[in-house]
Design an enzyme around this catalytic site. Sequence first.
Site, PDB file in Angstrom:
ATOM      1  N   VAL A  44       5.373 -80.316  64.077  1.00  0.00           N
ATOM      2  CA  VAL A  44       4.053 -79.791  63.685  1.00  0.00           C
ATOM      3  C   VAL A  44       4.215 -78.681  62.636  1.00  0.00           C
ATOM      4  O   VAL A  44       3.488 -78.637  61.636  1.00  0.00           O
ATOM      5  CB  VAL A  44       3.282 -79.283  64.930  1.00  0.00           C
ATOM      6  CG1 VAL A  44       1.956 -78.657  64.513  1.00  0.00           C
ATOM      7  CG2 VAL A  44       3.054 -80.406  65.927  1.00  0.00           C
ATOM      8  N   CYS A  45       5.204 -77.833  62.853  1.00  0.00           N
ATOM      9  CA  CYS A  45       5.441 -76.730  61.900  1.00  0.00           C
ATOM     10  C   CYS A  45       5.786 -77.283  60.521  1.00  0.00           C
ATOM     11  O   CYS A  45       5.362 -76.723  59.494  1.00  0.00           O
ATOM     12  CB  CYS A  45       6.580 -75.844  62.398  1.00  0.00           C
ATOM     13  SG  CYS A  45       6.264 -75.104  64.006  1.00  0.00           S
ATOM     14  N   THR A  46       6.521 -78.364  60.474  1.00  0.00           N
ATOM     15  CA  THR A  46       6.880 -78.973  59.187  1.00  0.00           C
ATOM     16  C   THR A  46       5.613 -79.388  58.437  1.00  0.00           C
ATOM     17  O   THR A  46       5.475 -79.154  57.236  1.00  0.00           O
ATOM     18  CB  THR A  46       7.798 -80.187  59.423  1.00  0.00           C
ATOM     19  OG1 THR A  46       8.972 -79.720  60.092  1.00  0.00           O
ATOM     20  CG2 THR A  46       8.171 -80.880  58.126  1.00  0.00           C
TER      21      THR A  46
END
Length: 208
Positions: A44-46
């Site tokens: 998700v952070c990517t």
Amino acid sequence: MSLRLGDTAPNFKATTTAGDIDFYEYLGDSWGILFSHPADYTPVCTTELGRTAQLKDEFAKRDVKVLAVSVDALDRHQGWVRDINETQNTTVDFPIIADETREVAGLYGMIHPNASETFTVRSLFVIGPDKKVKLTLTYPASTGRNFNEVLRVVDSLQLTAKHSVATPADWNPGEKVIVALSVPTEQAQEKFPKGVEIVKPYLRYTEI
Ligand code: BEZ
């Protein structure tokens, strides 16, 4: 005590992917967005950092300087940025703070121990040119933020900082706005030359 709306955003010095910075010097007179993610090399952070990079021109148009932060080391950030650029078809060129000491996380209350003792949650702060906190958002690790909504809020904040108006539910730029309660109806017509639609004494629309 966590940071609240209207509080002064704390200054700090930090090591980032764009070199060492002093937060206030980096912001200058611009608006700022400081946002944390739980960890590098996570899915998700990517997508979140990729989306932020894709929106570079939108942030620039609004004179917003963006910084990301997590407790990962600088070399991890640098390696992960290559993955973000490759997978999200973009180029990350905003600073990512390597907050190994958790100084920034502590100042901004980004670690919520009952969610995770080790990682920052998805906190986001919009900071005005006066260095005051204008917006806070907190999302859990499992939910990526909507960066179109972040831009929409910035548009509302910038509009309402300049004019005596508020923006209604689901407002988007260009749509009708609400005359601020501080403006008496007898002054509203003069203040808003495009006209004032009075639905109730407390609910008055205009256009900017
Ligand atoms: C993610 O970015 O996908 C993620 C990060 C930390 C915990 C769970 C998910």
